[in-house]
Enzyme design. Structure first.
Site, PDB file in Angstrom:
ATOM      1  N   GLU A 135      -4.525   2.343  -4.235  1.00  0.00           N
ATOM      2  CA  GLU A 135      -3.065   2.263  -4.154  1.00  0.00           C
ATOM      3  C   GLU A 135      -2.589   0.925  -3.627  1.00  0.00           C
ATOM      4  O   GLU A 135      -1.442   0.772  -3.219  1.00  0.00           O
ATOM      5  CB  GLU A 135      -2.537   3.386  -3.245  1.00  0.00           C
ATOM      6  CG  GLU A 135      -2.907   3.241  -1.778  1.00  0.00           C
ATOM      7  CD  GLU A 135      -4.261   3.827  -1.428  1.00  0.00           C
ATOM      8  OE1 GLU A 135      -4.438   4.199  -0.259  1.00  0.00           O
ATOM      9  OE2 GLU A 135      -5.139   3.921  -2.320  1.00  0.00           O
ATOM     10  N   ASP A 158       0.853  -1.189   0.000  1.00  0.00           N
ATOM     11  CA  ASP A 158       0.000   0.000   0.000  1.00  0.00           C
ATOM     12  C   ASP A 158       0.892   1.243   0.000  1.00  0.00           C
ATOM     13  O   ASP A 158       1.840   1.339   0.786  1.00  0.00           O
ATOM     14  CB  ASP A 158      -0.892   0.011   1.243  1.00  0.00           C
ATOM     15  CG  ASP A 158      -1.965   1.082   1.154  1.00  0.00           C
ATOM     16  OD1 ASP A 158      -3.046   0.796   0.623  1.00  0.00           O
ATOM     17  OD2 ASP A 158      -1.709   2.207   1.624  1.00  0.00           O
ATOM     18  N   ASP A 208      -2.412   9.086 -10.658  1.00  0.00           N
ATOM     19  CA  ASP A 208      -2.379   8.018 -11.661  1.00  0.00           C
ATOM     20  C   ASP A 208      -0.964   7.790 -12.173  1.00  0.00           C
ATOM     21  O   ASP A 208      -0.554   6.647 -12.417  1.00  0.00           O
ATOM     22  CB  ASP A 208      -3.306   8.364 -12.828  1.00  0.00           C
ATOM     23  CG  ASP A 208      -4.771   8.294 -12.451  1.00  0.00           C
ATOM     24  OD1 ASP A 208      -5.080   7.741 -11.376  1.00  0.00           O
ATOM     25  OD2 ASP A 208      -5.609   8.803 -13.218  1.00  0.00           O
ATOM     26  N   ASN A 240      -2.833  12.661  -3.821  1.00  0.00           N
ATOM     27  CA  ASN A 240      -3.962  13.025  -4.690  1.00  0.00           C
ATOM     28  C   ASN A 240      -4.513  14.399  -4.335  1.00  0.00           C
ATOM     29  O   ASN A 240      -4.841  15.209  -5.216  1.00  0.00           O
ATOM     30  CB  ASN A 240      -5.069  11.977  -4.571  1.00  0.00           C
ATOM     31  CG  ASN A 240      -4.846  10.787  -5.487  1.00  0.00           C
ATOM     32  OD1 ASN A 240      -4.215  10.912  -6.536  1.00  0.00           O
ATOM     33  ND2 ASN A 240      -5.350   9.635  -5.095  1.00  0.00           N
TER      34      ASN A 240
END
Length: 394
Positions: A291, A248, A265, A256
């Protein structure tokens, strides 16, 4: 019978043009060339009907132009499967030379020269892709398509070479043996070629849909469904003993929020490429969403899997960090890190998802202990003493 062919062939060829047009609408690139080719060939054979109504050498030249154009598109359609745009200039030159010789023959009134130039030009246009494709027949659907194209090429070669025998009277082409053979064999081989190409294109389409259903469109890795199917296939062959790693990205929501989802992305793609290049060839890796990445290492014990996970963890910090200059490239203000949870798949477990659940618990432990580390949970009941971590001091 020749008149029947003259009206039936354009309809048949145009129908295949429509069918390939529909396949093209489903985003199959090669189908556009097949559609254009069959519409051109349909127009070429329609010229024979026009000649029957209003005899004129112009109909013959129009047929030559359309047939040559159709075969140029056939060659491109075939090469889209095997070797895209191979010898494109040479094929265009063959097309132009064939048309030029046909035009000269029409001016001179030499029907034999016109038919030889047209037939041999079509032979070369569809024959060249066969040379390029003979070493690229990887799918079973390529074999009948190759055979159909070879028959069409052979038909044009034989007809072009035997014009003096099949055209006994230059003044009556519609009733000649050449015209009958041309239309009869076009009906047979054209049908075989169309059905083979349609089957190949539809199988490609189904394979693409299957690939899209099993892969994450952003990272290119397997998705959850693809991971489950890959594990099931592996289990049928070799069982599911091995180690399971869950990864993770640390503080991904903050990335983000600060830089936007498009930038997030880019981080996902960069890490997917890093993971794919760092894992053993036998490993199965997937993006489970967001993620989170899951990695199965077949036949790998916990110690070896922990070392692999730690190597990847360090590579994440280094490869996307300032040490290689990628921090400036991505625009991150701090090194990117990831946390890892690891567990082994027990022999008596009925599903690998039990190991995933334990690895998730170990990942949660890694997050609680400060992130950027590998935590391992071995036992089924996962008591606290069985949890340990690997973490860099840097």
């Amino acid at each position: 019978m020749g008149e029947n062919f003259a009206f039936f062939l354009p309809v048949m060829m145009a129908s295949f043009g429509v069918a390939f047009g529909f396949v093209w609408s489903l985003r199959v690139r090669a189908a556009s060339y097949w559609s254009g080719a069959y519409f051109c060939v349909a127009g070429g054979f329609a010229m024979l009907a026009g000649f029957a109504l209003f005899p004129s050498p112009i109909w013959g030249f129009a047929a030559d132009l359309l047939l040559a154009s159709g075969f140029l598109l056939f060659s491109q359609a075939l090469l889209e499967r095997w070797r895209t745009s191979w010898l494109l200039r040479a094929r265009i030159a063959i097309w132009a030379l064939s048309i030029m010789l046909c035009a000269v023959a029409v001016v001179l009134g030499d029907l034999r020269l016109e038919l030889v130039a047209s037939s041999l030009g079509c032979f070369l246009l569809i024959g060249l892709p066969l040379i390029a494709g003979k070493d690229h027949l990887r799918n079973w659907s390529d074999c009948p398509l190759f055979a159909a194209a070879a028959l069409v090429a052979l038909d044009n070669l034989v007809r072009g070479s035997t014009v003096p025998l099949t055209l006994s009277n230059q003044g009556s082409f519609p009733t000649s043996h050449y015209a009958f053979l041309m239309q009869a064999l076009a009906c047979l081989f054209g049908l075989f070629l169309a059905l083979s190409a349609l089957a190949a294109n539809m199988l490609d389409l189904l394979a693409r849909y299957r690939r899209e259903a099993l892969h994450d469109p952003l990272s290119g890795l397997l998705n959850r469904r693809g991971f489950d199917e890959a594990i099931a296939q592996h289990a049928r062959r070799k069982g599911v003993e091995g180690s399971l790693i869950v990864c993770d990205i640390d503080h991904f929501k903050a990335i983000n929020d600060q830089f936007g989802h498009a930038f997030g992305d880019r981080v996902i793609v960069a890490l997917a490429e890093l993971f794919a290049s760092s894992i053993p060839a036998s490993a199965i890796i997937a993006r489970f969403g967001g993620e989170e990445f899951v990695l199965f290492l077949p036949g790998t014990h916990a110690a070896r899997a922990g070392a692999i996970a730690n190597d990847i963890r360090e590579a994440v910090s280094q490869a996307v960090g300032a040490r290689l200059g990628l921090t400036r490239t991505l625009g991150l203000t701090r090194p990117l890190t990831a946390s890892f949870g690891l567990s082994t798949v027990q022999r008596d477990e009925g599903s690998i998802h039990q190991a995933i659940a334990r690895a998730d618990e170990a990942l949660y432990e890694a997050k609680m202990r400060g992130r950027n580390r590998v935590c391992v949970r071995r036992a089924l009941c996962a008591p606290t003493p069985d949890v340990f971590s690997l973490v860099s001091n840097s």
